[in-house]
Enzyme design. Structure first.
Site, short mmCIF file in Angstrom:
data_model
loop_
_atom_site.label_atom_id
_atom_site.label_comp_id
_atom_site.label_asym_id
_atom_site.label_seq_id
_atom_site.Cartn_x
_atom_site.Cartn_y
_atom_site.Cartn_z
N GLU A 2 12.55 30.04 -18.15
CA GLU A 2 11.40 30.81 -18.63
C GLU A 2 10.65 31.44 -17.45
O GLU A 2 9.43 31.42 -17.37
CB GLU A 2 10.48 29.97 -19.50
CG GLU A 2 11.09 29.86 -20.90
CD GLU A 2 10.11 29.44 -21.97
OE1 GLU A 2 10.47 28.53 -22.71
OE2 GLU A 2 9.01 30.01 -22.07
N GLN B 257 0.81 -1.20 0.00
CA GLN B 257 0.00 0.00 0.00
C GLN B 257 0.86 1.27 0.00
O GLN B 257 0.51 2.27 -0.63
CB GLN B 257 -0.92 0.00 1.22
CG GLN B 257 -2.06 0.97 1.09
CD GLN B 257 -3.01 0.87 2.25
OE1 GLN B 257 -2.59 0.79 3.40
NE2 GLN B 257 -4.29 0.89 1.96
N GLN C 180 12.74 7.39 -5.66
CA GLN C 180 12.51 6.73 -4.36
C GLN C 180 11.95 5.32 -4.55
O GLN C 180 12.37 4.37 -3.87
CB GLN C 180 11.56 7.60 -3.52
CG GLN C 180 11.45 7.17 -2.07
CD GLN C 180 12.75 7.44 -1.31
OE1 GLN C 180 13.54 8.29 -1.69
NE2 GLN C 180 12.97 6.69 -0.24
#
Lengths: 260, 384
Positions: free
Chosen positions: B364, B279, B337
């Site tokens: 930019e 999970q 990760q």
């Protein structure tokens, strides 16, 4: 220089499933694409016309949805497209298919070169290209990996063999089947795709190509498929590593035990 | 992905760009990242596919689309390599000033060349002492008879040296400050126009970043874009419409990193099962997917608003650029990760996404400047 390119719409996966009863390919639920080898045929045709002028006409025999393959061919640079489609063609083997395509090409009439992919990835027979040349009674060069020279009335091409290649010269018109070494097919352009979207695709039925009905579809197909099976996977070999001398001795021992 | 109800033509742009990404960009990305070589061969394929002209009007040889179309292509390319994607997108940045402020003659002269991809555009704004404060520029252009003489230098110019047609800003009247700046088109090969140092960058390494050096560089009077003194406003308006392109690049980086992370999580086994079944990993991926989609929706909405001709698009395009680039940085970092130790290694693709993502928060207009633009617009709204 007018070029006819024959293409086939095939299921995307090379892992085609076969109906165990009819022995036909199961096409439902699989995305259709242009047979990858035919992309090289289209590219070569387009390059020839870019260099020598003329036009590329792409032809396919298939169900109405094969029109999508023809439109894709136009996006890749083909000028015209013809769909040869009729219920009478259903169940055609390579003999009936090559006859049907040959009759369509006869109707096109004005051609110098016919180009096909070396084979289709679904059936893998590599018979339709040569069959078309036979029906039209014109010369053929198969497995072409390079066109060395293209003159007004002749072609010189390299034909791939297991050992290397042969250089063959043929008068025109001539049929080529091409291998993937011949070129690097282009990615379609936006303008090409837009042209393809609106292009008119001609549809020819059996009557249009003046074909003899008993040479079409199942009636014209002598091929009978008796059995289709997946060959058993080859079992993994044993690797003897470590010091070379010990490994050789071990292999010799195994050979002696089982074979010699 | 949400169905953004693309037109048939937009789907074609996306599909062609995706095919170029799969067949040409992805296989070459690591090599260009390593060597820093400009991908001329891939640029040629993009050109042959008509993609350099998607936003240019048909009468100038383009496809007649808009900012949204170039965003679609840039996003797809960036899924494969943000550096190679930039070689494409930067040409548009150099072209927008011509499109927005060019005369009919200037458009006829330059746009067809850029639409066909035969020539690349580039935009020269930044100077060593004029970054976020563009008005502090030192480059000057002095009118002498029928030509301007340009002196000074621009740096951090994307595609510098590899592009052909440069839109640059220079002071024509120093006394007037920002109101004394003007835009010029300078072609590669003009005497007195040379290229300086090529930067060695952290990311987007396929794209070249160089100095432009002007030493008594004479350009014809006709190369002035718009009127003298409107250069700064013109540059700001250019950036207003170019920002969604950076947003699209960022969305592509986020999506590319997410694609890799999802694929890796599925195949990586720890504790006897795929880490995708944990999970903790699923929640990371869920956040990454939702953030990427939100960024995409904002970028698309901003691009479509510009194409529809809406006024005051600056705040929205600033939001799109800022939000999407922050998402790209976060998603790419999370992808590293999920890859764990492998993610930190150059042998695996995601560390490059993380390096590439960083620049989208900077160039930019830094994201701090974007927040200034948004904040200023919010303040104005309270007055209205």
């Amino acid at each position: 220089m007018n070029v006819v390119v024959c293409i086939k719409q095939v299921p995307e996966t090379t892992q085609v499933k076969i109906d165990p009863i009819t022995k036909n390919l199961i096409r439902e639920g699989v995305k259709s694409i242009i047979n990858p080898y035919d992309l090289y045929a289209i590219e070569e045709g387009v390059r020839i016309v870019e260099q020598h002028g003329g036009k590329v006409t792409v032809v396919t025999m298939g169900p109405p949805q094969a029109e999508a393959a023809l439109r894709e061919a136009i996006s890749l640079g083909a000028d015209e497209a013809i769909l040869v489609s009729d219920r009478a063609f259903a169940g055609a083997d390579t003999l009936a298919t090559s006859y049907t395509l040959a009759m369509a090409i006869k109707k096109i009439k004005d051609y110098d070169l016919i180009i096909c992919g070396k084979q289709a990835i679904d059936g893998d027979t590599a018979q339709v290209g040569p069959g078309i040349a036979a029906h039209l009674d014109i010369p053929q060069i198969t497995y072409v990996r390079k066109i060395e020279a293209l003159e007004e009335k002749s072609i010189t091409a390299q034909r791939t063999t297991e050992e290397g290649y042969e250089v063959l010269q043929s008068p025109l018109p001539c049929l080529l089947t091409v291998v993937k070494e011949i070129n690097n097919p282009r990615i379609p352009s936006l303008k090409g795709k837009m042209k393809a979207k609106n292009a008119a695709i001609l549809t020819w039925k059996a009557a249009d190509i003046e074909a003899e009905s008993d040479r079409l579809g199942i009636a014209g197909s002598p091929t009978e498929v008796w059995k289709i099976y997946t060959p058993p996977a080859r079992s993994k070999g044993q690797i003897y590593d470590g010091d070379p001398e010990g490994a050789v001795n071990a292999i010799v021992a195994v050979l002696k035990e089982h074979l010699i | 992905m949400i169905d953004y109800l693309l037109t048939e033509e937009q789907k074609m742009i996306r599909d062609i760009s995706r095919q170029i990404t799969d067949e040409k960009i992805r296989p070459a990305a690591l090599e260009h990242d390593k060597t820093g070589h400009f991908p001329h061969d891939i640029v040629k394929v993009m050109a042959q596919s008509d993609l350099f002209g998607v936003y240019i009007p048909q009468e100038y040889g383009g496809m007649g689309g808009g900012i949204f179309d170039i965003c679609l292509a840039t996003e797809e390319f960036s899924r494969g390599c943000a550096g190679i994607a930039l070689c494409y997108a930067a040409s548009a940045l150099g072209t927008y000033p011509i499109l927005l402020f060019g005369s009919e003659e200037q458009k006829k002269k330059y746009l067809p060349l850029i639409a066909s991809g035969k020539k690349l555009g580039a935009f020269g704004l930044t100077e060593p002492s004029a970054g976020s404060d563009a008005s502090a520029m030192l480059t000057t252009a002095e009118l002498k008879g029928d030509h301007y003489v340009i002196n000074g230098m621009k740096h951090f110019v994307t595609s510098g040296g590899d592009a052909d047609i440069y839109t640059i800003i220079a002071m024509t009247n120093k006394a007037r400050g920002a109101r004394g700046a003007s835009l010029f088109v300078v072609e590669k090969g003009t005497p007195g126009f040379e290229f300086g140092k090529k930067e060695d960058k952290m990311g987007i390494r396929a794209s070249s970043t160089r100095e432009l050096i002007f030493t008594d560089c004479k350009v014809p009077k006709e190369n002035l874009l718009g009127k003298e003194g409107m250069g700064f406003i013109a540059a700001m308006r250019t950036l207003d419409i170019s920002r969604p392109g950076i947003g699209a690049q960022a969305v592509g980086i986020a999506q590319g990193a997410l694609d890799h992370a999802l694929k890796y999580a599925k195949q990586r086994k720890q504790f006897g099962k795929s880490i995708l079944t944990f999970q903790g990993i699923q929640w990371m991926l869920a956040d990454m997917a939702a953030q990427t989609e939100a960024a995409r929706a904002l970028v698309y909405a901003s691009a479509r608003e510009i194409d529809a001709g809406c006024k005051d698009v600056g705040k929205d395009s600033a939001m799109a650029k800022m939000f999407a680039s922050d998402v790209a940085m976060k998603v790419a970092t999370d992808a590293v990760q999920i890859f764990g130790g492998y993610g930190y290694m150059k042998e695996y693709p995601v560390e490059k996404f993380m390096r590439d993502a960083k620049i989208t928060q900077i160039y930019e207009g830094t994201n701090q400047i974007q927040r200034n633009i948004i904040g200023l617009a919010l303040m104005k709204e309270t007055v209205q």
